[in-house]
Design a protein around this motif. Structure first.
Motif, PDB file in Angstrom:
ATOM      1  N   ILE A  28       0.843  -1.204   0.000  1.00 44.10           N
ATOM      2  CA  ILE A  28       0.000   0.000   0.000  1.00 44.10           C
ATOM      3  C   ILE A  28       0.874   1.248   0.000  1.00 44.10           C
ATOM      4  N   GLN A  29       2.014   1.204   0.688  1.00 44.19           N
ATOM      5  CA  GLN A  29       2.938   2.336   0.682  1.00 44.19           C
ATOM      6  C   GLN A  29       3.567   2.512  -0.692  1.00 44.19           C
ATOM      7  N   GLY A  44      -7.455   4.995  -0.567  1.00 39.63           N
ATOM      8  CA  GLY A  44      -6.659   3.812  -0.269  1.00 39.63           C
ATOM      9  C   GLY A  44      -7.469   2.738   0.422  1.00 39.63           C
ATOM     10  N   ALA A  46      -7.055  -1.044   2.052  1.00 37.11           N
ATOM     11  CA  ALA A  46      -6.105  -2.067   2.481  1.00 37.11           C
ATOM     12  C   ALA A  46      -6.542  -2.612   3.817  1.00 37.11           C
ATOM     13  N   THR A  48      -6.174  -4.135   7.634  1.00 36.02           N
ATOM     14  CA  THR A  48      -5.434  -3.589   8.760  1.00 36.02           C
ATOM     15  C   THR A  48      -4.069  -4.253   8.874  1.00 36.02           C
ATOM     16  N   LYS A  52      -0.779   1.503   6.550  1.00 34.80           N
ATOM     17  CA  LYS A  52      -1.483   2.651   5.977  1.00 34.80           C
ATOM     18  C   LYS A  52      -1.006   3.977   6.562  1.00 34.80           C
ATOM     19  N   THR A  53      -0.579   3.972   7.835  1.00 33.75           N
ATOM     20  CA  THR A  53      -0.175   5.240   8.453  1.00 33.75           C
ATOM     21  C   THR A  53       1.008   5.869   7.719  1.00 33.75           C
ATOM     22  N   ALA A  55       1.759   5.225   4.695  1.00 35.40           N
ATOM     23  CA  ALA A  55       1.338   5.469   3.318  1.00 35.40           C
ATOM     24  C   ALA A  55       0.833   6.895   3.139  1.00 35.40           C
ATOM     25  N   ASP A 156      -8.609   8.669   8.173  1.00 33.34           N
ATOM     26  CA  ASP A 156      -8.126   7.304   8.395  1.00 33.34           C
ATOM     27  C   ASP A 156      -9.227   6.464   9.018  1.00 33.34           C
ATOM     28  N   PHE A 186      -8.425   6.677   3.702  1.00 38.06           N
ATOM     29  CA  PHE A 186      -7.986   5.281   3.835  1.00 38.06           C
ATOM     30  C   PHE A 186      -9.023   4.484   4.605  1.00 38.06           C
TER      31      PHE A 186
END
Length: 421
Positions: A28-29, A44, A46, A48, A52-53, A55, A156, A186
């Motif tokens: 994902i990044q 985005g 994806a 867990t 993601k953070t 990203a 988020d 996200f």
């Protein structure tokens, strides 16, 4: 792309990643960061535990570093909204090391903490404001924060914000933000309302997706045990005793149920704590800190902890009660098998929860393996006591409690200790 150096990040960020021993971006990044660096809005999707953070955090900090301006008093240059206090704190804990050695400030505002301290923290202005929608609205009403200079918005776990009713707060917050701005949304699932949200707040977004919505992490070994409701306490204790040193998250449906379950476990000699909406923020922070350090190895939680707990060492997630919202099952079991590790998710299903199980399996497009008991027929699920039970000889037969824990991944050989009676 195979390493962060190839993503074109600022040298300061590359150095921060090296200090953290982070070399290779997650999928994902790898997909989101180049697009976000170009200034595109991002949608985005994806599961867990996939990173993601960073990203959204890496391109966000990169953009802020490229600007020479400083935040004016009471203003913010970027805003990250998250649905729970725990997730806000987790995001901030991930962003602050990226800003180390720079003049960028990261401020958090959440409920359950002194609003006066948060007002004082905002007086100087901040580069990154990470907030829960409710507390942010309180601060806006008091004139403590001016969002007109926000040029980067991140939503988020947006699907949970919808579930918790934060869409109304978002509709009040969004018009106060500056324009033009970049927005990144996200989510782990994509309900219909999320499509509407993305159309309302994203402009020509680039969609990045690394797993189908509703799909669990690949390394989570899942199973279901059909157990009468009255037998769940004893069954839970059997499971916990099979691997007494493991970090284990136990999910209860209600706050009262979580507290009662935790107290019962403690009375029986288990090293347990609880986290739910009736706990103060300080109590919740202390419980998570103790769980993360291993001081407490069993954490009983409601869905307040289904997101926002990023502890790579969680070996087991036990759904003592099945969630009433199928998507929450995905988020619950996503607390294990994080950062490429293995983990196990065990669902205890009473007869009157089979309909909830059916909805979970429908979302995930798979049938959970039965480790104990016999799956009741759908028409027998109307009342507690019809169907289900502890009969049958599944993968985890009653005469072999160890097997009832499912096909557990190999452990790291940690020494076992006897619990106090």
């Amino acid at each position: 792309m195979f390493d962060f150096d190839m993503l074109g990040l600022a040298p300061t960020l590359s150095a921060a990643l090296k200090r953290a021993n982070l070399n290779e971006p997650t999928p994902i990044q790898n997909q989101a960061i180049p697009l976000a660096l170009e200034g595109h809005d991002i949608l985005g999707l994806a599961q867990t535990g996939t990173g993601k953070t960073l990203a959204f955090g890496l391109p966000l900090i990169d953009h802020l570093l490229a600007q020479s301006s400083k935040p004016a008093p009471k203003t913010a240059r970027s805003l990250v909204l998250a649905p729970t206090r725990e997730l806000v704190n987790q995001i901030a804990d991930n962003l602050r090391p990226l800003a180390e050695g720079t003049k960028l400030r990261v401020v958090t505002v959440v409920g359950g903490q002194s609003i006066n301290r948060q007002i004082n923290a905002l007086l100087k202005g901040t580069d990154v404001l990470v907030a829960t929608p409710g507390r942010l609205m309180d601060l806006m009403d008091r004139g403590a924060v001016d969002l007109s200079t926000v040029r980067h918005l991140v939503l988020d776990e947006a699907d949970q914000m919808l579930d918790l009713g934060f869409i109304h707060a978002l509709r009040k917050i969004a018009p106060k933000l500056g324009t033009p701005r970049q927005t990144m949304l996200f989510s782990a699932t994509m309900p219909k309302q999320m499509e509407e949200l993305s159309r309302a707040y994203l402009k020509d977004p680039r969609r990045v997706q690394v797993a189908p919505p509703g799909k669990a992490a690949d390394k989570v070994v899942q199973s279901v045990q059909f157990v009468p409701q009255a037998d769940k306490p004893a069954r839970l204790r059997e499971i916990l005793s099979n691997d007494p040193e493991a970090l284990t998250l136990v999910f209860s449906r209600t706050k009262h149920g979580a507290e009662k379950l935790m107290k019962g476990l403690v009375a029986d000699g288990f090293n347990a704590a609880s986290i739910h909406g009736n706990k103060s923020q300080g109590q919740r922070d202390r419980a998570i800190k103790a769980f993360k350090s291993g001081e407490t190895n069993i954490l009983v939680a409601t869905d307040v902890a289904a997101r926002g707990i990023d502890i790579p060492g969680v070996s087991y997630v036990i759904n003592y009660d099945l969630p009433e919202v199928a998507e929450n099952y995905v988020h619950r079991i996503g607390r294990t098998a994080r950062a490429g590790r293995e983990g196990e998710a065990i669902a205890l299903c009473a007869a009157d929860e089979v309909d909830l199980l059916v909805q979970i399996e429908k979302l995930m497009k798979t049938e959970l393996p039965v480790a104990r008991g016999t799956r009741p027929e759908p028409e027998r699920n109307a009342r507690r006591g019809k169907g289900g039970g502890g009969g049958g000889r599944g993968r985890g037969a009653p005469s072999k409690p160890k097997a009832a824990h499912g096909q557990a991944p190999a452990r790291s050989g940690r020494p076992r200790r006897r619990r106090a009676a």
